[in-house]
Design an enzyme around this catalytic site. Structure first.
Site, PDB file in Angstrom:
ATOM      1  N   TYR A 151       0.905  -1.259  -0.200  1.00 39.39           N
ATOM      2  CA  TYR A 151      -0.049  -0.016   0.096  1.00 39.39           C
ATOM      3  C   TYR A 151       0.770   1.262   0.101  1.00 39.39           C
ATOM      4  O   TYR A 151       1.763   1.252   0.849  1.00 39.39           O
ATOM      5  CB  TYR A 151      -1.033   0.141   1.285  1.00 39.39           C
ATOM      6  CG  TYR A 151      -1.804   1.101   1.495  1.00 39.39           C
ATOM      7  CD1 TYR A 151      -3.050   1.289   0.786  1.00 39.39           C
ATOM      8  CD2 TYR A 151      -1.567   2.021   2.397  1.00 39.39           C
ATOM      9  CE1 TYR A 151      -3.720   2.538   0.787  1.00 39.39           C
ATOM     10  CE2 TYR A 151      -2.401   3.365   2.427  1.00 39.39           C
ATOM     11  CZ  TYR A 151      -3.657   3.400   1.476  1.00 39.39           C
ATOM     12  OH  TYR A 151      -4.293   4.467   1.803  1.00 39.39           O
ATOM     13  N   ASP A 246       9.445   2.920  -0.756  1.00 40.88           N
ATOM     14  CA  ASP A 246       8.449   3.628   0.077  1.00 40.88           C
ATOM     15  C   ASP A 246       8.816   3.065   1.610  1.00 40.88           C
ATOM     16  O   ASP A 246       8.271   1.795   1.922  1.00 40.88           O
ATOM     17  CB  ASP A 246       7.215   2.945  -0.033  1.00 40.88           C
ATOM     18  CG  ASP A 246       6.152   3.795   0.663  1.00 40.88           C
ATOM     19  OD1 ASP A 246       6.374   4.467   1.475  1.00 40.88           O
ATOM     20  OD2 ASP A 246       4.942   3.623   0.370  1.00 40.88           O
ATOM     21  N   LYS A 274       5.031   9.240   8.670  1.00 46.92           N
ATOM     22  CA  LYS A 274       4.588   8.598   9.931  1.00 46.92           C
ATOM     23  C   LYS A 274       5.715   8.930  10.921  1.00 46.92           C
ATOM     24  O   LYS A 274       5.564  10.289  11.646  1.00 46.92           O
ATOM     25  CB  LYS A 274       4.580   7.149  10.111  1.00 46.92           C
ATOM     26  CG  LYS A 274       3.376   6.551   9.154  1.00 46.92           C
ATOM     27  CD  LYS A 274       3.214   5.121   9.213  1.00 46.92           C
ATOM     28  CE  LYS A 274       2.183   4.849   8.327  1.00 46.92           C
ATOM     29  NZ  LYS A 274       0.760   4.838   8.470  1.00 46.92           N
TER      30      LYS A 274
HETATM   31  N1  HOZ Z   1      -0.724   2.930   6.155  1.00 46.24           N
HETATM   32  C1  HOZ Z   1      -1.770   3.045   7.301  1.00 46.24           C
HETATM   33  C2  HOZ Z   1      -2.693   1.574   7.638  1.00 46.24           C
HETATM   34  N2  HOZ Z   1      -1.873   0.390   6.912  1.00 46.24           N
HETATM   35  C3  HOZ Z   1      -2.605   4.087   6.701  1.00 46.24           C
HETATM   36  C4  HOZ Z   1      -3.709   4.341   8.002  1.00 46.24           C
HETATM   37  C5  HOZ Z   1      -4.986   4.607   7.363  1.00 46.24           C
HETATM   38  O1  HOZ Z   1      -5.168   4.183   6.155  1.00 46.24           O
HETATM   39  O2  HOZ Z   1      -5.578   5.282   8.306  1.00 46.24           O
END
Ligand code: HOZ
Length: 439
Positions: A151, A246, A274
């Site tokens: 992701y 990433d 983050k």
């Molecule tokens: N990368 C975060 C969760 N895998 C994102 C948090 C979100 O989508 O709120």
């Protein structure tokens, strides 16, 4: 430390959820917060300190998601709180340059030698979206390779076979993404170099970049196989494509210098998020000077943001990254030891209960997959018993342990977690596995 709760009263959280549903789709501002995959309603959080969250009804939980990664030093860490307070007294935003941007940039580039120049943005999504645009401009090519279950935020071209909430909700991508854009993204299995070679052979001179999570966090935690990252670097260099690491999740997490340092990898472009903002909204994209200097106002690639380099966010980032850098010799070994104790302690309880569980862990990020086989890619992760994970999650939450509400996410632990939290978590898991077996 207070004792763990059982059968918590969540009356106020329920009322807040009903109110939120009047305003927000699903009652949330990000889908992964909705607990759809594990059942039950999400408690509303009122405050947090160290390793503990407190909900709107006063229930306390040991936190294993850390705001999805940023809270590596624990919640309300005093140096970070003080830095934000100090900055706020001078105004929350100027939309003009400040010295703090270069202060944080200096820390970032020291930790990530692959980043020669960078831009601050306000989220990981902006960072990856901008890195892709830059890669396309630098190569004059259109196709991007990503990996199934990874992701990279919610930009149109990156939602193809994405992990995180997309995997959690079991949808292949997103409505509203034009087919013409989705077709420019090739989604390949992770940890599979022949698949990458085949893609380059099928699209000669057309692939702009490979973007990957060097340690996957968004399909659950999956480590790169030995030699995999080096092979990606070699293929991209040979083919004239860019390698985009990433590190939104792994940066400052799996080591001070992220996965690049841990695995000795070099990348053309790197994205961060983050931890780099210490809990405030910050993303970074950066890399080789020759590429970064293609950005406006020096070059033809446009990218901008009113809140980019926001002074409050810079202050929180400097306090967090500065602390990590100054105390790396103590913090990272401690994170490793605590994470190992809790991750393996819970896995041992599963084994005693006769529940097949595969633990994947890289430092202070890990996943307990409810499946017996090795998990090296998204298809393996998807074989997990998500109903069993749901029962485990609900029982843990009711005992005061907050896990990310999906089988396809990673646990994150911070420096405030200690032996007491580990012991309480392992004890809660012993009970939770009974609930898993009860069905
Ligand atoms: N990368 C975060 C969760 N895998 C994102 C948090 C979100 O989508 O709120």
């Amino acid at each position: 430390m207070s004792s763990l709760i059982l059968s918590p009263d969540r009356t106020r959280s329920h009322a807040l959820q009903q109110r939120a549903e009047r305003f927000f789709p699903g009652g949330v501002n990000s889908p992964v917060r909705a607990f759809r995959a594990v059942g039950g309603a999400p408690p509303f959080i009122e405050k947090a300190e160290g390793a503990w969250l407190t909900d709107a009804d006063g229930n306390r939980y040991i936190d294993y998601f850390g705001s999805w990664g940023p809270m590596i030093l624990g919640h309300a860490f005093p140096p970070v709180v003080e830095a934000i307070e100090r900055a706020a007294r001078n105004s929350a935003s100027y939309g003009a340059s400040t010295a703090t941007e270069a202060d944080l940039a200096e820390l970032v580039t020291t930790c990530f030698p692959a980043i020669e120049k960078l831009r601050f943005v306000s989220s990981g999504t902006e960072a990856t979206m901008s890195a892709i645009r830059l890669a396309r401009a630098a190569t004059g090519r259109k196709i991007i390779i990503k990996f199934e279950g990874c992701y990279h935020g919610h930009a149109d071209g990156l939602l193809v076979k994405a992990g995180s909430g997309v995997a959690t909700l079991g949808i292949p991508g997103s409505a509203g993404v034009p087919e013409e854009i989705a077709q420019l993204t090739l989604a390949l299995p992770y940890n599979d170099i022949p698949a990458v070679e085949a893609a380059f052979a099928a699209h000669p001179g057309a692939i702009a970049a490979i973007i990957l999570e060097p340690v996957v966090g968004n399909a659950g935690c999956i480590a790169p196989a030995p030699g995999y990252l080096a092979a990606l670097r070699a293929v991209t260099a040979r083919e004239g494509a860019l390698l985009i690491a990433d590190e939104v999740m792994t940066g400052f997490r799996v080591s001070l210098g992220g996965a690049l340092q841990l695995y000795g990898l070099d990348a053309d472009l790197v994205t961060l998020g983050k931890i780099v903002g210490g809990g405030l909204p910050v993303g970074v994209f950066g890399g080789k000077r020759a590429f970064m200097d293609m950005l406006a106002p020096l070059g033809p690639v446009y990218q901008a943001g009113t809140l980019s380099g926001n002074p409050l966010a810079m202050a929180a980032g400097i306090a967090t990254v500065g602390y990590l850098q100054a105390h790396a010799a103590e913090v990272y070994p401690q994170l490793e030891a605590t994470s190992k104790a809790v991750a393996e302690g819970v896995a041992a309880e599963a084994a005693s209960a006769g529940i097949p569980l595969t633990l994947n862990r890289v430092g202070s990020m890990w996943t307990w997959f409810f499946t017996p086989g090795a998990v090296i890619n998204y298809d393996d992760a998807a074989r997990s018993d998500t109903a069993a994970f749901g029962r485990f999650h609900r029982s843990m939450l009711d005992q005061g342990v907050w896990l990310p509400p999906s089988q396809f996410e990673a646990m994150f632990l911070g420096a405030a977690h200690g032996e007491a939290e580990v012991a309480a978590t392992v004890a809660a898991a012993r009970e939770a596995f009974k609930a898993v077996l009860a069905g």
